[in-house]
Design an enzyme around this catalytic site. Structure first.
Site, PDB file in Angstrom:
ATOM      1  N   ARG A  63       0.653  -1.289   0.358  1.00 44.72           N
ATOM      2  CA  ARG A  63       0.715  -0.333   0.296  1.00 44.72           C
ATOM      3  C   ARG A  63       0.759   1.460   0.543  1.00 44.72           C
ATOM      4  O   ARG A  63      -0.021   2.259  -0.055  1.00 44.72           O
ATOM      5  CB  ARG A  63      -0.586  -0.204   0.821  1.00 44.72           C
ATOM      6  CG  ARG A  63      -1.881   0.711   0.933  1.00 44.72           C
ATOM      7  CD  ARG A  63      -2.834   1.732   1.985  1.00 44.72           C
ATOM      8  NE  ARG A  63      -2.197   0.531   3.609  1.00 44.72           N
ATOM      9  CZ  ARG A  63      -1.699   1.476   4.185  1.00 44.72           C
ATOM     10  NH1 ARG A  63      -1.450   2.970   4.336  1.00 44.72           N
ATOM     11  NH2 ARG A  63      -1.260   1.181   5.567  1.00 44.72           N
ATOM     12  N   ASP A 188      -7.010  17.507 -16.054  1.00 43.57           N
ATOM     13  CA  ASP A 188      -7.195  15.916 -16.141  1.00 43.57           C
ATOM     14  C   ASP A 188      -6.832  15.621 -17.818  1.00 43.57           C
ATOM     15  O   ASP A 188      -7.398  16.368 -18.745  1.00 43.57           O
ATOM     16  CB  ASP A 188      -8.414  15.909 -16.210  1.00 43.57           C
ATOM     17  CG  ASP A 188      -8.738  14.116 -16.910  1.00 43.57           C
ATOM     18  OD1 ASP A 188      -8.098  13.974 -17.042  1.00 43.57           O
ATOM     19  OD2 ASP A 188      -9.771  13.476 -15.893  1.00 43.57           O
ATOM     20  N   LYS A 213      -7.892   4.168 -19.446  1.00 45.33           N
ATOM     21  CA  LYS A 213      -7.948   4.422 -21.276  1.00 45.33           C
ATOM     22  C   LYS A 213      -7.061   4.542 -22.167  1.00 45.33           C
ATOM     23  O   LYS A 213      -6.386   3.263 -22.370  1.00 45.33           O
ATOM     24  CB  LYS A 213      -8.386   6.415 -21.136  1.00 45.33           C
ATOM     25  CG  LYS A 213      -9.442   6.716 -20.218  1.00 45.33           C
ATOM     26  CD  LYS A 213     -11.015   5.247 -20.303  1.00 45.33           C
ATOM     27  CE  LYS A 213     -12.014   5.644 -18.896  1.00 45.33           C
ATOM     28  NZ  LYS A 213     -12.117   6.318 -17.114  1.00 45.33           N
TER      29      LYS A 213
END
Length: 399
Positions: A63, A188, A213
């Site tokens: 993590r 973004d 994407k």
């Protein structure tokens, strides 16, 4: 550890293949291995203490950091010309981590009105509960940004090209405003990818991606990335991500690393297809308008050309008979796949008003230019003649 110290100059296609490779390997492996381990052993108590204190490099717990994940972070950061990356479990994990790192009760955000639906809804429905306010404007006009600013404004969050309208924001102008008013400027960059656009070079401080994407490119992984321009910003974001736990799994990272290496090839092919489809659509009698920044008559063509290395593979267009016409097209395509998301090697088609942006109020959608008639296509790498034929026959079904 990933080789973040390699200073050999590399152009963008070379970076996609070589950036982030491990600096040393046990067996001379070319592919970054999957370090599928939740925890890492310390050679001594002192070494473990030094790693926790941050005075010595080394892994502790996945993590908090993992060699495979770190390789991906270094790869994308290098392609964005940033300091370091932070890989996340999804694109929305990246976005909400950035919101949490820089916003607090009383903070105000100015954002693109036609930003990805959940990016907007997260501010309006979740962060609003903690005293964060947001104003959404057409950021393609810098004057709109300046008018929306308040004394409490702390962040300018821009998506360009914007989802799903394909509006273009002038990054240099937005960056100038952000610096003038001491705002965190976040972009973004999902629609363009670092192969076509690097916002940090134009004034942004933080870039976010949905790796799902173009960067991954095969519609088989969900993931996100944050890239910070400098060490100070990185150190503000890293503990937030670690504590909230929205980090990436090593197998997930390995799959994205495979996709990264073919990003230039895929993007070149898909955007070449997109340009040809945009030209076809603008002359089709059943199409009412086309928004693709690569068309010279597009109002944003000049700005897009100045800050992008290409115009991407996303097209927004409207059809006759409004929403019913759109349904007709989407129900009659044979090669395009009716599905949300984007950036894969296959071409996708969707209806934002009823799908990706359905959570936005209708008035807000329409004010942002997300009309009921709008169809969004993600153009893939198929043969252009097959894609053109498919859209042509689907459009011909409109009465």
């Amino acid at each position: 550890m990933s080789d973040s110290s390699n200073k050999t100059p590399m152009r963008k296609s070379t970076k996609a293949i070589h950036a982030g490779k491990l600096s040393c390997t046990d067996f001379g492996e070319i592919s970054v291995p999957i370090f599928q381990s939740s925890t890492f052993a310390f050679p001594s108590v002192d070494d473990g203490a030094a790693r926790f204190a941050g005075t010595r490099e080394g892994y502790i717990y996945t993590r908090l950091g993992n060699p495979t994940v770190n390789a991906l972070e270094q790869s994308v950061a290098a392609q964005e010309n940033g300091y370091k990356g932070l890989a996340t479990a999804s694109g929305m994990a990246a976005i909400t981590t950035v919101y949490t790192a820089f916003l607090s009760s009383g903070s105000h955000v100015v954002s693109t009105d036609c930003v990805y639906g959940p990016s907007r809804v997260a501010l309006e429905s979740i962060f609003a509960r903690f005293g964060v306010e947001a104003t959404f404007v057409d950021t393609s006009d810098p004057a709109n940004i300046e008018r929306a600013l308040r004394p409490a404004t702390r962040m300018l969050f821009v998506e360009t090209p914007a989802n799903p309208t394909m509006k273009i924001t002038d990054l240099r102008a937005a960056g100038t405003l952000a610096r003038k008013h001491d705002l965190r400027f976040v972009v973004d960059n999902t629609f363009a990818s670092p192969y076509l656009q690097r916002p940090l070079d134009h004034g942004a401080e933080v870039v976010v991606h949905s790796l799902t994407k173009y960067i991954n490119g095969h519609s088989d992984v969900v993931g996100g990335m944050i890239v910070a321009k400098d060490e100070t910003l990185y150190r503000q974001i890293r503990p937030v991500l670690n504590h909230l736990g929205g980090t990436m799994d090593p197998h997930q990272a390995w799959l994205v690393l495979r996709g990264v290496q073919t990003l230039p090839i895929r993007m070149d092919r898909s955007q070449d297809n997109a340009m040809k489809l945009a030209e076809f659509l603008k002359h089709h009698p059943k199409v009412t308008w086309v928004n693709y920044p690569g068309l010279p008559e597009n109002p944003a063509y000049r700005i897009a050309k100045s800050q992008m290395d290409g115009f991407g593979a996303m097209i927004a267009f409207g059809v006759k008979n409004g929403i019913e016409g759109g349904k007709t097209v989407m129900n009659n395509v044979r090669l395009f796949t009716l599905a949300v998301s984007l950036g894969g090697v296959e071409s996708l088609i969707e209806h934002p008003a009823s799908m990706t942006h359905a959570s936005m109020p209708k008035t807000a959608r329409e004010n942002a230019g997300i009309l009921d008639e709008l169809i969004r296509i993600s153009v893939g790498c198929e043969d252009i003649d097959d894609l053109r034929d498919d859209l042509d026959q689907a459009l011909d079904h409109i009465g």
